[in-house]
Design a protein around this motif. Structure first.
Motif, PDB file in Angstrom:
ATOM      1  N   ILE A  48      53.866  38.863  37.457  1.00  0.00           N
ATOM      2  CA  ILE A  48      53.353  38.163  38.786  1.00  0.00           C
ATOM      3  C   ILE A  48      52.425  37.186  38.067  1.00  0.00           C
ATOM      4  O   ILE A  48      51.529  37.613  37.529  1.00  0.00           O
ATOM      5  CB  ILE A  48      52.800  38.719  40.133  1.00  0.00           C
ATOM      6  CG1 ILE A  48      53.924  39.822  40.484  1.00  0.00           C
ATOM      7  CG2 ILE A  48      52.651  37.722  41.210  1.00  0.00           C
ATOM      8  CD1 ILE A  48      55.452  39.303  40.979  1.00  0.00           C
ATOM      9  N   LEU A  49      52.636  35.803  38.312  1.00  0.00           N
ATOM     10  CA  LEU A  49      51.639  34.727  37.855  1.00  0.00           C
ATOM     11  C   LEU A  49      51.063  34.400  39.054  1.00  0.00           C
ATOM     12  O   LEU A  49      51.684  34.137  40.057  1.00  0.00           O
ATOM     13  CB  LEU A  49      52.249  33.736  37.225  1.00  0.00           C
ATOM     14  CG  LEU A  49      51.363  32.395  36.780  1.00  0.00           C
ATOM     15  CD1 LEU A  49      50.342  32.755  35.621  1.00  0.00           C
ATOM     16  CD2 LEU A  49      52.287  31.326  36.128  1.00  0.00           C
ATOM     17  N   GLU A  50      49.675  34.319  39.116  1.00  0.00           N
ATOM     18  CA  GLU A  50      48.904  33.781  40.357  1.00  0.00           C
ATOM     19  C   GLU A  50      48.346  32.509  39.814  1.00  0.00           C
ATOM     20  O   GLU A  50      47.270  32.682  38.777  1.00  0.00           O
ATOM     21  CB  GLU A  50      48.127  34.806  41.052  1.00  0.00           C
ATOM     22  CG  GLU A  50      47.282  34.054  42.385  1.00  0.00           C
ATOM     23  CD  GLU A  50      46.362  34.900  43.099  1.00  0.00           C
ATOM     24  OE1 GLU A  50      45.800  34.427  44.194  1.00  0.00           O
ATOM     25  OE2 GLU A  50      45.974  35.789  42.669  1.00  0.00           O
ATOM     26  N   ILE A  51      48.554  31.555  40.305  1.00  0.00           N
ATOM     27  CA  ILE A  51      48.039  30.246  40.165  1.00  0.00           C
ATOM     28  C   ILE A  51      46.902  30.093  41.083  1.00  0.00           C
ATOM     29  O   ILE A  51      46.744  29.973  42.398  1.00  0.00           O
ATOM     30  CB  ILE A  51      48.770  29.151  40.304  1.00  0.00           C
ATOM     31  CG1 ILE A  51      50.036  29.121  39.258  1.00  0.00           C
ATOM     32  CG2 ILE A  51      48.029  27.885  39.735  1.00  0.00           C
ATOM     33  CD1 ILE A  51      51.355  29.755  40.085  1.00  0.00           C
ATOM     34  N   GLY A  52      45.537  30.040  40.253  1.00  0.00           N
ATOM     35  CA  GLY A  52      44.309  29.854  41.349  1.00  0.00           C
ATOM     36  C   GLY A  52      43.960  31.072  41.795  1.00  0.00           C
ATOM     37  O   GLY A  52      43.739  31.113  42.980  1.00  0.00           O
ATOM     38  N   PRO A  53      43.784  32.015  41.301  1.00  0.00           N
ATOM     39  CA  PRO A  53      43.274  33.445  41.886  1.00  0.00           C
ATOM     40  C   PRO A  53      41.906  33.377  42.388  1.00  0.00           C
ATOM     41  O   PRO A  53      41.634  34.292  43.285  1.00  0.00           O
ATOM     42  CB  PRO A  53      43.375  34.391  40.711  1.00  0.00           C
ATOM     43  CG  PRO A  53      43.091  33.640  39.550  1.00  0.00           C
ATOM     44  CD  PRO A  53      43.682  32.270  39.691  1.00  0.00           C
ATOM     45  N   ALA A  63      48.307  43.970  42.267  1.00  0.00           N
ATOM     46  CA  ALA A  63      47.885  45.114  41.004  1.00  0.00           C
ATOM     47  C   ALA A  63      48.081  46.407  41.645  1.00  0.00           C
ATOM     48  O   ALA A  63      48.590  47.311  41.036  1.00  0.00           O
ATOM     49  CB  ALA A  63      46.730  44.792  40.054  1.00  0.00           C
ATOM     50  N   GLY A  64      47.325  46.706  42.756  1.00  0.00           N
ATOM     51  CA  GLY A  64      47.314  47.956  43.380  1.00  0.00           C
ATOM     52  C   GLY A  64      48.777  48.332  43.670  1.00  0.00           C
ATOM     53  O   GLY A  64      48.883  49.760  43.904  1.00  0.00           O
ATOM     54  N   TYR A  65      49.652  47.347  44.208  1.00  0.00           N
ATOM     55  CA  TYR A  65      51.136  47.814  44.440  1.00  0.00           C
ATOM     56  C   TYR A  65      51.926  48.066  43.342  1.00  0.00           C
ATOM     57  O   TYR A  65      53.077  48.253  43.689  1.00  0.00           O
ATOM     58  CB  TYR A  65      51.482  46.472  45.339  1.00  0.00           C
ATOM     59  CG  TYR A  65      51.207  46.410  46.541  1.00  0.00           C
ATOM     60  CD1 TYR A  65      50.827  47.406  47.481  1.00  0.00           C
ATOM     61  CD2 TYR A  65      50.892  45.124  46.996  1.00  0.00           C
ATOM     62  CE1 TYR A  65      50.377  47.163  48.873  1.00  0.00           C
ATOM     63  CE2 TYR A  65      50.107  44.762  48.277  1.00  0.00           C
ATOM     64  CZ  TYR A  65      50.040  45.809  49.228  1.00  0.00           C
ATOM     65  OH  TYR A  65      49.508  45.873  50.391  1.00  0.00           O
ATOM     66  N   GLY A  66      51.417  47.662  42.138  1.00  0.00           N
ATOM     67  CA  GLY A  66      51.940  48.160  40.824  1.00  0.00           C
ATOM     68  C   GLY A  66      52.677  46.826  40.085  1.00  0.00           C
ATOM     69  O   GLY A  66      53.361  47.268  39.348  1.00  0.00           O
ATOM     70  N   TYR A  67      52.296  45.851  40.265  1.00  0.00           N
ATOM     71  CA  TYR A  67      52.804  44.685  39.978  1.00  0.00           C
ATOM     72  C   TYR A  67      51.790  44.502  38.607  1.00  0.00           C
ATOM     73  O   TYR A  67      50.622  44.910  38.700  1.00  0.00           O
ATOM     74  CB  TYR A  67      52.640  43.704  40.679  1.00  0.00           C
ATOM     75  CG  TYR A  67      53.646  43.367  41.904  1.00  0.00           C
ATOM     76  CD1 TYR A  67      54.965  43.001  41.709  1.00  0.00           C
ATOM     77  CD2 TYR A  67      53.298  43.763  43.066  1.00  0.00           C
ATOM     78  CE1 TYR A  67      55.920  42.973  42.818  1.00  0.00           C
ATOM     79  CE2 TYR A  67      54.061  43.720  44.247  1.00  0.00           C
ATOM     80  CZ  TYR A  67      55.339  43.340  43.830  1.00  0.00           C
ATOM     81  OH  TYR A  67      56.296  43.331  45.025  1.00  0.00           O
ATOM     82  N   TYR A  68      52.416  43.833  37.449  1.00  0.00           N
ATOM     83  CA  TYR A  68      51.671  43.299  36.363  1.00  0.00           C
ATOM     84  C   TYR A  68      51.370  41.977  36.896  1.00  0.00           C
ATOM     85  O   TYR A  68      52.134  41.244  37.053  1.00  0.00           O
ATOM     86  CB  TYR A  68      52.395  43.354  35.308  1.00  0.00           C
ATOM     87  CG  TYR A  68      51.593  42.696  34.024  1.00  0.00           C
ATOM     88  CD1 TYR A  68      50.469  43.382  33.354  1.00  0.00           C
ATOM     89  CD2 TYR A  68      51.915  41.494  33.635  1.00  0.00           C
ATOM     90  CE1 TYR A  68      49.697  42.639  32.356  1.00  0.00           C
ATOM     91  CE2 TYR A  68      51.113  40.885  32.570  1.00  0.00           C
ATOM     92  CZ  TYR A  68      49.915  41.601  32.090  1.00  0.00           C
ATOM     93  OH  TYR A  68      49.488  40.939  30.966  1.00  0.00           O
ATOM     94  N   VAL A  69      49.810  41.535  37.055  1.00  0.00           N
ATOM     95  CA  VAL A  69      49.656  40.414  37.479  1.00  0.00           C
ATOM     96  C   VAL A  69      48.539  39.744  36.375  1.00  0.00           C
ATOM     97  O   VAL A  69      47.707  40.138  35.664  1.00  0.00           O
ATOM     98  CB  VAL A  69      48.607  40.405  38.871  1.00  0.00           C
ATOM     99  CG1 VAL A  69      48.326  39.076  39.456  1.00  0.00           C
ATOM    100  CG2 VAL A  69      49.255  41.204  39.814  1.00  0.00           C
ATOM    101  N   VAL A  70      48.832  38.394  36.033  1.00  0.00           N
ATOM    102  CA  VAL A  70      48.104  37.399  35.437  1.00  0.00           C
ATOM    103  C   VAL A  70      47.599  36.277  36.310  1.00  0.00           C
ATOM    104  O   VAL A  70      48.481  35.643  36.945  1.00  0.00           O
ATOM    105  CB  VAL A  70      48.863  36.861  34.300  1.00  0.00           C
ATOM    106  CG1 VAL A  70      47.986  35.759  33.409  1.00  0.00           C
ATOM    107  CG2 VAL A  70      49.400  38.105  33.181  1.00  0.00           C
ATOM    108  N   GLY A  71      46.342  36.205  36.471  1.00  0.00           N
ATOM    109  CA  GLY A  71      45.829  35.002  37.180  1.00  0.00           C
ATOM    110  C   GLY A  71      45.347  34.015  36.180  1.00  0.00           C
ATOM    111  O   GLY A  71      44.585  34.173  35.241  1.00  0.00           O
ATOM    112  N   ILE A  72      45.669  32.699  36.438  1.00  0.00           N
ATOM    113  CA  ILE A  72      45.165  31.613  35.905  1.00  0.00           C
ATOM    114  C   ILE A  72      44.328  30.535  36.739  1.00  0.00           C
ATOM    115  O   ILE A  72      44.684  30.398  37.715  1.00  0.00           O
ATOM    116  CB  ILE A  72      46.243  30.635  35.259  1.00  0.00           C
ATOM    117  CG1 ILE A  72      45.640  29.731  34.093  1.00  0.00           C
ATOM    118  CG2 ILE A  72      47.222  30.250  36.290  1.00  0.00           C
ATOM    119  CD1 ILE A  72      46.793  29.285  32.998  1.00  0.00           C
TER     120      ILE A  72
END
Length: 187
Positions: A48-53, A63-72
């Protein structure tokens, strides 16, 4: 930070970033709604990409749900606040310039940040390229059609359709006071 593309965000300094930490809890309901929508579309361990975390609350929840998250995020002070969480990865960049390889993500989310993007059309094209075939973009904003006092801090159904339709098939959900665009990547 006084040079062109970063000029509009010069006010996101350390003091403002600390203040946003105080806003996290009142906004948790928005993050929970965003996470629910995402979980119906993409299952963990999706990328998952989060734009504007911002301060990282939603990224950490995902991330707690098990997703691999990148925030930019464009704001280094906001990223410093976000890095208190150790699971999501956070990088400095903008919605229109992301130092990421194309086709890497199963979904992208932007929660209450679209109104900050100065290059919206370019940003959507870049996000489209970063997503894998069949993936989704979820944007959550204040519904300007129903909550007029939000000023520029929101979006309308028309705004979403005009912005997303060149790249995504779009469905719109309205959950007062929010409007949620779910775009499925075309091609």
């Amino acid at each position: 930070m006084g040079d062109g593309m970063y000029e509009e965000l010069r006010h996101f300094n350390e003091k403002v970033a600390r203040a946003y930490r105080l806003e996290e809890l009142p906004l948790c309901w928005v993050y929970i709604i965003t996470a629910r929508v995402l979980r119906r579309i993409v299952r963990p361990p999706a990328r998952i990409l989060e734009i504007g975390p911002g301060t990282g609350r939603l990224a950490n929840m995902l991330a707690g749900y098990g997703y691999y998250v990148v925030g930019i995020d464009i704001s280094l002070p906001m990223l410093r606040q976000a890095r208190r969480f150790n699971k999501p990865d956070f990088i400095n960049g903008t919605s229109w310039q992301m130092p990421i390889v194309n086709g890497r993500f199963d979904a992208a989310v932007a929660t209450l940040t679209l109104h900050h993007w100065s290059r919206r059309e370019e940003s959507i094209r870049i996000i489209y390229e970063l997503l894998r075939p069949g993936s989704a973009l979820i944007i959550v904003e204040a519904d300007k059609d129903r909550v007029r006092f939000v000023g520029s801090h929101g979006c309308t159904e028309r705004c979403f359709i005009e912005l997303l339709s060149p790249y995504f098939s779009i469905s719109i959900r309205k959950m007062f006071p929010l409007i949620i665009a779910i775009g499925k990547k075309l091609k």
